[in-house]
Motif scaffolding. Structure first.
Motif, PDB file in Angstrom:
ATOM      1  N   GLU A  29       0.838  -1.191   0.000  1.00  0.00           N
ATOM      2  CA  GLU A  29       0.000   0.000   0.000  1.00  0.00           C
ATOM      3  C   GLU A  29       0.877   1.245   0.000  1.00  0.00           C
ATOM      4  OE1 GLU A  29      -3.931   0.470   2.279  1.00  0.00           O
ATOM      5  OE2 GLU A  29      -2.460   1.509   3.524  1.00  0.00           O
ATOM      6  N   CYS A  30       0.611   2.121  -0.964  1.00  0.00           N
ATOM      7  CA  CYS A  30       1.371   3.370  -1.072  1.00  0.00           C
ATOM      8  C   CYS A  30       1.140   4.219   0.184  1.00  0.00           C
ATOM      9  CB  CYS A  30       0.934   4.142  -2.318  1.00  0.00           C
ATOM     10  SG  CYS A  30       1.710   5.756  -2.466  1.00  0.00           S
ATOM     11  N   LYS A  31       2.223   4.649   0.817  1.00  0.00           N
ATOM     12  CA  LYS A  31       2.092   5.449   2.037  1.00  0.00           C
ATOM     13  C   LYS A  31       1.627   6.875   1.738  1.00  0.00           C
ATOM     14  CE  LYS A  31       5.300   2.898   4.993  1.00  0.00           C
ATOM     15  NZ  LYS A  31       6.602   2.916   5.736  1.00  0.00           N
ATOM     16  N   SER A  32       1.731   7.303   0.479  1.00  0.00           N
ATOM     17  CA  SER A  32       1.297   8.655   0.118  1.00  0.00           C
ATOM     18  C   SER A  32      -0.189   8.709  -0.210  1.00  0.00           C
ATOM     19  CB  SER A  32       2.096   9.165  -1.081  1.00  0.00           C
ATOM     20  OG  SER A  32       3.462   9.235  -0.766  1.00  0.00           O
ATOM     21  N   CYS A  33      -0.662   7.790  -1.064  1.00  0.00           N
ATOM     22  CA  CYS A  33      -2.043   7.911  -1.540  1.00  0.00           C
ATOM     23  C   CYS A  33      -2.917   6.705  -1.211  1.00  0.00           C
ATOM     24  CB  CYS A  33      -2.056   8.163  -3.052  1.00  0.00           C
ATOM     25  SG  CYS A  33      -1.708   6.712  -4.052  1.00  0.00           S
ATOM     26  N   GLY A  34      -2.338   5.632  -0.685  1.00  0.00           N
ATOM     27  CA  GLY A  34      -3.139   4.481  -0.289  1.00  0.00           C
ATOM     28  C   GLY A  34      -3.440   3.489  -1.406  1.00  0.00           C
ATOM     29  N   ALA A  43       7.788   2.294  -7.516  1.00  0.00           N
ATOM     30  CA  ALA A  43       7.067   3.551  -7.360  1.00  0.00           C
ATOM     31  C   ALA A  43       5.575   3.301  -7.557  1.00  0.00           C
ATOM     32  CB  ALA A  43       7.563   4.586  -8.360  1.00  0.00           C
ATOM     33  N   CYS A  44       4.775   4.157  -6.959  1.00  0.00           N
ATOM     34  CA  CYS A  44       3.326   4.048  -7.074  1.00  0.00           C
ATOM     35  C   CYS A  44       2.886   4.489  -8.471  1.00  0.00           C
ATOM     36  CB  CYS A  44       2.682   4.933  -6.011  1.00  0.00           C
ATOM     37  SG  CYS A  44       0.878   4.994  -6.127  1.00  0.00           S
ATOM     38  N   ALA A  45       2.058   3.653  -9.125  1.00  0.00           N
ATOM     39  CA  ALA A  45       1.562   4.001 -10.462  1.00  0.00           C
ATOM     40  C   ALA A  45       0.513   5.102 -10.393  1.00  0.00           C
ATOM     41  CB  ALA A  45       0.968   2.761 -11.131  1.00  0.00           C
ATOM     42  N   SER A  46       0.006   5.387  -9.194  1.00  0.00           N
ATOM     43  CA  SER A  46      -1.031   6.395  -9.041  1.00  0.00           C
ATOM     44  C   SER A  46      -0.453   7.777  -8.746  1.00  0.00           C
ATOM     45  CB  SER A  46      -1.990   5.962  -7.929  1.00  0.00           C
ATOM     46  OG  SER A  46      -3.037   6.887  -7.794  1.00  0.00           O
ATOM     47  N   CYS A  47       0.525   7.847  -7.823  1.00  0.00           N
ATOM     48  CA  CYS A  47       1.029   9.169  -7.418  1.00  0.00           C
ATOM     49  C   CYS A  47       2.546   9.302  -7.532  1.00  0.00           C
ATOM     50  CB  CYS A  47       0.592   9.469  -5.990  1.00  0.00           C
ATOM     51  SG  CYS A  47       1.541   8.600  -4.725  1.00  0.00           S
ATOM     52  N   GLY A  48       3.233   8.216  -7.843  1.00  0.00           N
ATOM     53  CA  GLY A  48       4.682   8.303  -7.978  1.00  0.00           C
ATOM     54  C   GLY A  48       5.439   8.137  -6.678  1.00  0.00           C
TER      55      GLY A  48
END
Ligand SMILES: [Zn+2]
Length: 138
Positions: A29-34, A43-48
């Motif tokens: 789970e991305c710690k920035s955007c969930g 890297a997160c494909a949603s927010c980087g």
């Protein structure tokens, strides 16, 4: 004569399937955007974002989309149901619907499903390869 431990070892077919009791999926789970992903990400494909935490995914959900597959590689039995399940915690999981006939009388959009595991192969030493799918639940 000694008694050997004959309990066969089990190995999950993918690293994100945890065979604990009860079996469940684990996501990054991305710690920035969930946003959630399976397997490791740089890297997160949603927010980087580049920081992730491992979380347990709910084993219950609803059938969000599916198709009944009638043609596949020679070793794969058809028909089968390829699906996208939305779990109760909002995670999107690509998987198959199992333990029910692969037809529209038994598989419907929005039906409740639950994670289920099954054995796909066993080697000469009794080690079992375990895969997962979702089965109808109430
Ligand atoms: Zn993110």
């Amino acid at each position: 004569m000694t008694e050997e431990n004959t309990a066969p070892e089990q190995i999950p077919i993918v690293t994100y399937l945890n065979l604990a009791d009860p079996p469940h999926l684990k996501a990054q789970e991305c710690k920035s955007c969930g946003a959630r992903f399976f397997d490791r990400r740089n890297a997160c494909a949603s927010c980087g974002g580049g920081s992730f935490a491992e979380v347990a995914v709910s084993s219950d959900g609803v059938l969000q989309a599916f198709t009944i597959v009638h043609r596949a590689a020679p070793s794969i039995p058809v028909p089968y149901v390829s699906a996208i399940v939305k779990t109760d915690d909002g995670t999107s999981v690509r998987s198959n619907i199992i333990n029910t006939p692969a037809d529209v009388e038994h598989v419907t959009l929005g039906m409740r499903v639950a994670l289920a595991t099954y054995e796909v192969a066993e080697d000469d030493r009794g080690t079992k390869c375990i895969a997962f799918g979702y089965e109808p639940s109430s």
